[in-house]
Design an enzyme around this catalytic site. Sequence first.
Site, mmCIF file in Angstrom:
data_model
loop_
_atom_site.group_PDB
_atom_site.id
_atom_site.type_symbol
_atom_site.label_atom_id
_atom_site.label_comp_id
_atom_site.label_asym_id
_atom_site.label_seq_id
_atom_site.Cartn_x
_atom_site.Cartn_y
_atom_site.Cartn_z
ATOM 1 N N SER A 1 0.842 -1.200 0.000
ATOM 2 C CA SER A 1 0.000 0.000 0.000
ATOM 3 C C SER A 1 0.882 1.258 0.000
ATOM 4 C CB SER A 1 -0.954 -0.041 1.195
ATOM 5 O OG SER A 1 -1.919 0.978 1.100
ATOM 6 N N ASP B 1 -8.922 -5.045 -5.545
ATOM 7 C CA ASP B 1 -8.389 -3.913 -4.777
ATOM 8 C C ASP B 1 -9.262 -2.683 -4.995
ATOM 9 O OD1 ASP B 1 -6.931 -1.734 -3.730
ATOM 10 O OD2 ASP B 1 -5.013 -2.684 -4.189
ATOM 11 N N HIS C 1 -8.117 -4.575 -0.945
ATOM 12 C CA HIS C 1 -6.839 -3.899 -0.731
ATOM 13 C C HIS C 1 -5.990 -4.595 0.339
ATOM 14 C CE1 HIS C 1 -4.092 -0.550 -1.112
ATOM 15 N NE2 HIS C 1 -4.093 -0.394 0.203
#
Length: 358
Positions: free
Chosen positions: A156, A297, A331
């Site tokens: 991330s 995601d 995610h």
Amino acid sequence: MFFRIISGTTLAILLALSPLSHAANSAPTVQEGDWVANEFTFNSGEKLNDLRIHYYTLGDRSKPAVLLLHGTNQPIKALLAPGFAGELFTPGAALDSSKYFIIIPESIGSGKSSKPSDGLRMNFPHYDYDDMVTAQYRLIKEGLGISHLRLVMGYSMGGMQTWLWGEKYPTMMDALVPMASQPNELSGRNWMMRRMLIESIKADPAWAQGNYQQQPPALKTANIMFSIATTGGTLNYQHKAPTRALADKLVDERLAAPVTADANDFIYIWGSSANYNALPALNRITAPMLIINSADDERNPVETGILSGELHKIKQAELFLIPASVETSGHGTMMSAKFYRDKLRAFLAATPQRQDKK
């Protein structure tokens, strides 16, 4: 040189690191320490004396070094949990801690590193991802005395920083693995939700321009809303909560959890992504790159085609896309390393290692 090293402490990983039979006394330990820059100049032009970067290491520092970068507001313990460390750090795994020296720094604004809640509050210097990468580089070079990395890998926010590492220091590493990230500037739902997270906290009268006595209530509700909207996976959530009652149960559990974050820290770290954009300098990346993303995601939707349209600018890059399923979590999928552990091991095995690893 403006730095000093503070001796680290040792803590045992309490969780068993492997799903396989693994003796408790053979689990790797984590060394914990600080590197402090006497003076640090941010991209904003602001300066801070005694900038502290807290970090964790696993393994023998004589081994090839791996830099592992965490996500926004992500506790380091998430990277030491069985689903991640148990799949990657154990004997024979891709990042076997007996073969690599694994370095996990807490970024500016996170954990025990320097951050607004240390005392400066909204007077803390405004930082961005480039500042975080610069501080990480100085930790590696000045603090730990390492001149070369076997791998830079991040999730991330850490994934976006991995793109920047490849551009800012292209000869510093053998390989790059950005996860749950893209090189383009924050846009669409991803940035809109970040803006709303920040604005929700600032609009709460209890925030008091950052001079609150207690954490403003909006911090909890805005963070829960953001998390549900941008992490978890559509199929996974529907599997966990196929009825309204079960969906309410998940929400109630989150609402009942204590607030462990700080509002000013939140505003700073989510806002630090505002000027991120690795697209213009992609051709500076020379290290082989394995990009790991998931098809569900929420923050980096694959259907935009942004990433696939830019890969040709990188000398050697491969996209490994994890299909969406009830087992993936949008995610957050990268915290389940079972989906990519074999691909990562094969990638590293096929990527030449420089001999001057230190």
